[in-house]
Design an enzyme around this catalytic site. Structure first.
Site, mmCIF file in Angstrom:
data_model
loop_
_atom_site.group_PDB
_atom_site.id
_atom_site.type_symbol
_atom_site.label_atom_id
_atom_site.label_comp_id
_atom_site.label_asym_id
_atom_site.label_seq_id
_atom_site.Cartn_x
_atom_site.Cartn_y
_atom_site.Cartn_z
ATOM 1 N N GLN A 16 -9.008 4.026 10.492
ATOM 2 C CA GLN A 16 -7.952 4.607 9.659
ATOM 3 C C GLN A 16 -7.519 5.954 10.247
ATOM 4 O OE1 GLN A 16 -6.550 2.948 7.121
ATOM 5 N NE2 GLN A 16 -5.100 4.593 6.714
ATOM 6 N N ASP A 65 -4.482 -3.514 14.077
ATOM 7 C CA ASP A 65 -3.390 -2.569 13.808
ATOM 8 C C ASP A 65 -2.291 -2.685 14.868
ATOM 9 O OD1 ASP A 65 -3.647 -0.913 11.503
ATOM 10 O OD2 ASP A 65 -5.317 0.165 12.444
ATOM 11 N N LYS A 98 -7.354 -1.811 1.250
ATOM 12 C CA LYS A 98 -7.553 -2.811 2.309
ATOM 13 C C LYS A 98 -8.808 -3.633 2.028
ATOM 14 C CE LYS A 98 -4.955 -0.103 5.656
ATOM 15 N NZ LYS A 98 -4.894 0.777 6.826
HETATM 16 N N1 GUN Z 1 -2.669 5.455 8.720
HETATM 17 C C1 GUN Z 1 -1.467 5.246 8.147
HETATM 18 N N2 GUN Z 1 -1.086 3.967 8.307
HETATM 19 C C2 GUN Z 1 -2.063 3.351 9.003
HETATM 20 C C3 GUN Z 1 -2.250 2.021 9.458
HETATM 21 O O1 GUN Z 1 -1.411 1.122 9.297
HETATM 22 N N3 GUN Z 1 -3.407 1.781 10.139
HETATM 23 C C4 GUN Z 1 -4.327 2.750 10.358
HETATM 24 N N4 GUN Z 1 -5.419 2.415 11.042
HETATM 25 N N5 GUN Z 1 -4.182 3.996 9.948
HETATM 26 C C5 GUN Z 1 -3.058 4.285 9.269
#
Ligand code: GUN
Length: 261
Positions: A75, A98, A31
């Protein structure tokens, strides 16, 4: 990105990771790399695995108040001593890139939203860009997580698919999947979807990322299913990069709304 260069400001994304999950570390690195590529300022907050819930809440509060931060991403998963729901609820919905906050999930439910959750939005982009018709099609989503399965079903429904959500208690799973024109697999089990479950010509989208002894595998038995599917996404390289692209899109959307936040 034109808007950004005009006044010299750039979108800002804060990425919070509580250390301890090796997969999360990889996702967060990807990311951050994507942010650098598209011109988003990213700030990483790497917290030790024993960080308290209070400390995490305080950090989110600080980031909520900063004008130069457009997106806050925590995350997941978080360690067990931290209440994930409480953390998600603490993020300003306007910075919730998100789209996990109930305000945003609620908005998605009624079809009036600023952000779409990244993985389901990425799947829809793949479908659109491939010229696949959704209206009137039978779609099966395997998995009912808040992050993928449930919002995925909603996005397909918004585009007038007839959606079935399957999960661990589903009876006659094979027969239900076999009926589907579009299959989205988000189960978290390597090679769960096998060729005998898939209708000839079906569109098969694999959201799974499973670390196995043979390496990274999706939820779909790719080699065998690609013999019957009309279209199929690989793992890695299918949905994963789209999730990140949608995160970039949400962050830019939030940045554009900065002045009216
Ligand atoms: N863990 C697995 N996929 C995601 C996501 O798209 N966003 C976040 N914040 N955590 C995750």
């Amino acid at each position: 990105m034109e808007v950004l260069s005009q006044n010299g400001a750039k979108p800002g994304l804060a990425v919070i990771i509580v250390e301890g999950d090796s997969a999360s570390r990889i996702y967060v690195n990807n990311k951050k790399k994507a942010c650098a590529e598209v011109g988003i300022n990213s700030e990483e907050y790497a917290l030790p695995s024993d960080v308290s819930e209070d400390e995490l809440l305080k950090l989110i509060d600080t980031l909520n108040k900063r004008d130069d931060i457009d997106g806050i991403l925590v995350q997941l998963p978080l360690p067990r001593h931290i209440d994930e729901e409480k953390i998600i609820m603490a993020i300003d919905p306007k910075k919730d890139v998100d789209a996990f906050h109930p305000v945003n999930t609620g908005k998605i439910m009624i079809g009036n939203f600023d952000f779409l959750p990244c993985t389901p939005a990425g799947v829809m982009e793949l479908i659109h860009e491939s010229g696949i018709q959704v209206q009137g099609k039978d779609a099966v989503v395997i998995g009912r997580s808040n992050i993928v399965g449930k919002p995925m079903a909603m996005l397909l429904l918004h585009e007038s698919a007839t959606v079935t959500v399957c999960h661990s208690k589903t009876q006659d799973l094979k027969q239900k999947v076999k009926n589907a024109d579009i299959v989205v697999a988000a189960v978290g089990r390597a090679n769960f979807v096998t060729a005998d479950m898939v209708k000839d010509g079906a569109v098969v989208i694999d959201v799974g990322i499973n670390r196995t002894e043979e390496g990274l595998r999706g939820d779909v038995d790719f080699d065998a299913v690609s013999e019957v599917a009309g279209a199929i996404t690989p793992v890695p390289g299918g949905v994963g990069p789209m999730t990140i692209a949608m995160l970039m899109r949400n962050t830019v959307t939030s940045f554009k709304l900065r002045d009216i936040r």
